[in-house]
Write an enzyme that holds these catalytic residues in place. Structure first.
Site, mmCIF file in Angstrom:
data_model
loop_
_atom_site.group_PDB
_atom_site.id
_atom_site.type_symbol
_atom_site.label_atom_id
_atom_site.label_comp_id
_atom_site.label_asym_id
_atom_site.label_seq_id
_atom_site.Cartn_x
_atom_site.Cartn_y
_atom_site.Cartn_z
ATOM 1 N N SER A 79 0.828 -1.195 0.000
ATOM 2 C CA SER A 79 0.000 0.000 0.000
ATOM 3 C C SER A 79 0.860 1.241 0.000
ATOM 4 O O SER A 79 2.067 1.173 0.158
ATOM 5 C CB SER A 79 -0.902 0.015 1.226
ATOM 6 O OG SER A 79 -0.117 0.304 2.359
ATOM 7 N N LYS A 80 0.219 2.374 -0.161
ATOM 8 C CA LYS A 80 0.943 3.639 -0.198
ATOM 9 C C LYS A 80 1.813 3.815 1.041
ATOM 10 O O LYS A 80 2.843 4.436 0.996
ATOM 11 C CB LYS A 80 -0.063 4.797 -0.281
ATOM 12 C CG LYS A 80 -0.704 4.881 -1.648
ATOM 13 C CD LYS A 80 -0.103 5.994 -2.472
ATOM 14 C CE LYS A 80 -0.302 5.735 -3.929
ATOM 15 N NZ LYS A 80 -1.036 6.533 -4.750
#
Length: 489
Positions: free
Chosen positions: A262-263
């Site tokens: 994820s980011k």
RNA sequence: GGCCCCGUCGUCUAGUGGCCUAGGACUCUGGCUUCUCAAGCCAGCUACGAGGGUUCGAAUCCCUUCGGGGCUACCA
């Protein structure tokens, strides 16, 4: 039933993303393996866009996917922009093909119309969960009478097309995991066509793989449990088991700490890596090491070597975590391995984009001279602008955090001496500068090199961290160097 | 919950019954080198999830267990 993966047909591998966002690290790893396998076997690499869900897929994302693959050097033999014998390669342009097959399945009684509403289906699932039984379609519309159908139609219900899963089980040989078996009790009848007539992935993916004569499906592990459904469609299409594509489900690429990428833990979008100064060949090299290894304690591979060495047998089955640090290390290695000319070509866009230079001939010439002294000191191309900034700034000023370091009495004396000894130099180059400063500061003043040169470094480059001092001064030129030393006194 | 997949250093991996007192790489720590930062070189830390088998011998084969993940959509 079971399938056998052996085949002597020419290899055809496809990468078929559904661009609902920017291509991310996991997608690219899959694309890379697809590409490498095709190249290794001398087969065809097919690029297909799975955009059956037009609510989520946009043209911008499709364009970005094409761009990303090109940037990485993963060229395709068939697909968007290059065409091919089995096109079109956008599923949204193949709707009539899916509709024909769906009708055929209906005619063959392999599929049937299902009139259940989403609410009814959800209620069934709810009840199943409550009763603790396997959730899934209960076969309500499997054998509707013509009266029941007429009644539903009178209600104005629009049916979906659902595939009938027969009794039994499906076993297939996964090239990475071996034989995998699913009992049909856990593979409910699935939807092929939405109520609005649009096809679903389950239909399109199988139809296209058959029509495009795909021989090998290398894709993410998340699709493993959808394989029995895909095989069911092959059967309904009348494909012989020996003509089914071989499957290889690649392990996941996960984020730094916990599960999903994820980011938060490492950027996922490949576009981000491009902007951050990562080389495509470094990204590919690193990604190749996630789930695959060339063996023999080898780590570094070129794109060419990857195609030579890559085999599915060496892909393993457990998930890998993405490690930015290692990517960075490999990126640094690849940068150091670049020829001077290549390094210049890659560096230039970063310098202009950061507005360090505007692109004049004089600037370009200076950049070409300066790059060699920083090539081995950076891990990403984005480190270039801050490192060379001192050569180009119009309004020079010493960094705020370095300023105090040259404010003391000793530093002022060092700088004054340096100025005095450098001013008369007639042959301004790094070795003459070094000779002059060494004799004045080290030998005569008896200072430690790091102390003496450190002060000069700050005065001239503006920072206590810089490329090699004497080379830097040579590139900056005598008048600018002296002016800066003088200004800091 | 059910079904399926997976389990070697912190991370990526080598390893397919004896070559393993488990090798390499990244990270980290210490040192050398050195005009800073890097690079380079040297050294060190740390792993076969657990428990049972099979075998003369198991990281490698079998079983159980624990842990992680995926799927369970008119997403892909």
């Amino acid at each position: 039933m079971s399938t056998n993966a052996t085949s002597s047909k020419p290899v055809r591998v496809r990468f078929a993303p559904s661009p609902t966002g920017d291509l991310h690290v996991g997608n690219i790893r899959t694309a890379l393996f697809d590409w490498a396998y095709a190249r290794h076997t001398g087969g065809a690499f097919i690029f297909r866009i799975e955009d059956t869900d037009r609510e989520r897929v946009t043209d911008e994302y499709i364009a970005a996917a094409i761009d990303t693959l090109r940037w990485l050097g993963l060229g395709w033999d068939e697909g968007p922009e290059v065409g091919g014998e089995f096109g079109p390669y956008l599923q949204s342009q193949r709707l009539d093909i899916y509709a024909e097959w769906a009708q055929k399945f209906l005619d063959q009684k392999d599929a049937y119309h299902c009139y259940c509403s989403s609410e009814e289906l959800e209620a069934v699932r709810e009840a199943q969960r409550a009763a603790n039984v396997a959730p899934g379609y209960n076969g309500h519309c499997r054998d509707l009478t013509s009266e029941q159908i007429a009644a539903y139609q009178a209600e104005g219900r629009k049916p979906v097309v659902r595939m009938r899963m027969p009794e039994g089980s499906t076993t297939f040989t996964d090239l990475i995991r071996g034989d995998v078996s699913f009992d049909h009790n856990f593979v409910p009848d699935f939807v092929l066509v939405r109520a609005d007539g649009s096809p679903l992935y389950t239909l399109a993916v199988a139809v296209d793989d058959v029509m495009m004569k795909v021989t090998h499906v290398l894709r993410g592990e998340d699709l493993l449990s959808s394989t029995p459904r895909q095989i069911r469609v092959y059967q309904a299409m009348g494909v012989a088991p020996e003509d089914f594509p071989a499957f290889a489900h690649l392990p996941f690429v996960m984020g730094q700490d916990n599960a999903k990428l994820s980011k938060r833990n490492g950027e996922v979008s490949i576009a981000w890596y491009r902007d951050a100064g990562y080389l495509p060949e470094a990204i590919c090299n690193y990604l190749a090491l996630l789930g695959w290894s060339p063996g023999e304690d080898r780590e570094e591979v070129t794109m060419k070597e990857l195609t030579e060495l890559f085999t599915v047998e060496r892909v393993h089955s457990s998930p890998a975590r993405f490690d930015m640090k290692k990517l960075e290390a490999i990126n640094g290695d690849k940068i150091r391995a670049l020829s001077a000319e290549e390094f210049f070509n890659r560096a230039l866009p970063f310098l202009t984009r950061a507005e360090i230079i505007s692109g004049t001939e004089a600037e370009i010439a200076l950049v070409k001279q300066a790059l060699p002294i920083i090539q081995e000191r950076i891990a990403t191309l984005s480190e270039i602008p801050p490192m060379l900034k001192f050569l180009f700034v119009k309004e020079f000023a010493v960094d705020a955090d370095s300023l105090p370091k040259i404010a003391d009495e000793q530093s002022r004396k060092v700088l004054a001496t340096a100025l005095e000894r450098l001013t008369p130099l007639t042959d301004w180059n790094h070795s003459s500068i070094e000779t002059a400063l060494r004799s004045a500061l080290i030998e005569e003043m008896g200072l430690k090199p790091r102390i003496a040169f450190g002060a000069v470094r700050i005065a001239v480059t503006g920072s206590h961290i810089s490329p090699p001092l004497f080379e830097s001064m040579e590139l900056l030129g005598q008048s600018a160097s002296l002016a800066r030393i003088s200004a800091s006194l």
